[in-house]
Scaffold this active site. Sequence first.
Site, PDB file in Angstrom:
ATOM      1  N   ASP A 160      -2.661 -57.942 -77.230  1.00 21.21           N
ATOM      2  CA  ASP A 160      -2.085 -59.269 -77.502  1.00 21.21           C
ATOM      3  C   ASP A 160      -1.125 -59.040 -78.924  1.00 21.21           C
ATOM      4  OD1 ASP A 160      -1.521 -62.067 -76.962  1.00 21.21           O
ATOM      5  OD2 ASP A 160      -2.998 -62.471 -78.733  1.00 21.21           O
ATOM      6  N   MET A 161      -0.217 -60.260 -78.973  1.00 22.15           N
ATOM      7  CA  MET A 161       0.637 -60.257 -80.107  1.00 22.15           C
ATOM      8  C   MET A 161       0.146 -61.226 -81.038  1.00 22.15           C
ATOM      9  SD  MET A 161       4.854 -60.135 -80.596  1.00 22.15           S
ATOM     10  CE  MET A 161       4.819 -61.968 -80.026  1.00 22.15           C
ATOM     11  N   ASP A 162       0.491 -62.428 -80.699  1.00 20.86           N
ATOM     12  CA  ASP A 162       0.334 -63.725 -81.456  1.00 20.86           C
ATOM     13  C   ASP A 162      -1.124 -63.856 -82.204  1.00 20.86           C
ATOM     14  OD1 ASP A 162       3.054 -64.726 -81.552  1.00 20.86           O
ATOM     15  OD2 ASP A 162       2.706 -64.958 -79.566  1.00 20.86           O
ATOM     16  N   SER A 195       1.854 -59.888 -73.996  1.00 24.37           N
ATOM     17  CA  SER A 195       1.708 -60.998 -74.628  1.00 24.37           C
ATOM     18  C   SER A 195       2.247 -62.222 -73.668  1.00 24.37           C
ATOM     19  CB  SER A 195       2.590 -60.946 -75.942  1.00 24.37           C
ATOM     20  OG  SER A 195       2.915 -62.225 -76.420  1.00 24.37           O
TER      21      SER A 195
END
Length: 221
Positions: free
Chosen positions: A9-11, A110
């Site tokens: 995932d990114m955030d 994401s």
Amino acid sequence: MTQQAFLFDMDGVIIDSEPLHFAVDIETVRALGVEIDQHGLEPYVGMTNPEMWKRLRAQFGFEPSIAEIIELQMNRKLEALAASGLTAMDGIAELIDALLAAGVRIGVASSSPRVFIEAVLGQFGLLDKFGCIVSGEEVPMGKPAPDVYREAARQLGVSPDACVVLEDSRNGVRAAKAAGMRAIGLRNPNSGQQDLSEADWIVGSIADIPLAELGLGLAQP
């Protein structure tokens, strides 16, 4: 040996960006004539923008279209990102290098729009590290549905059961598990009170990930 993959995932995982998202989303809601706080936004962490704004628009009766709201929000977010001085999460660069050195394929899955994903990864010099980048807005259903993770596995040419996912939200962990993948839940206080209980492992930092237990040919440093 079956090809293995690690999906990020990114955030809240690659970048500690949830405070930025909360701040801009609160400002955007205020610009639409309504007040909301972080607690009111926490259930939407991990969801795509269209899904979040669809629900908020139905709740508050916003007049602008979802597309108009997102344009307003994303312009503000890209400006905030450029001015933020944010850096990658501690340990992320080292984890990425270790995975690549071990021959593990890596990707980003994401809920953020692709323009924001690429802006973040470009800012940190990570854009060329990943074998795939998939936005939740590019698949039929966003997290907690499994679509974004299944698509990432497809693009990397690996089986879902050969994938390990790193997530910081309840919606993200549920998406990974629904895709048939193993999930690491990263407790990030800035992501709010997220229920990560469905994850296979729960850690407090990147350094706490039990690399030797993942079955990816990695050893603890």
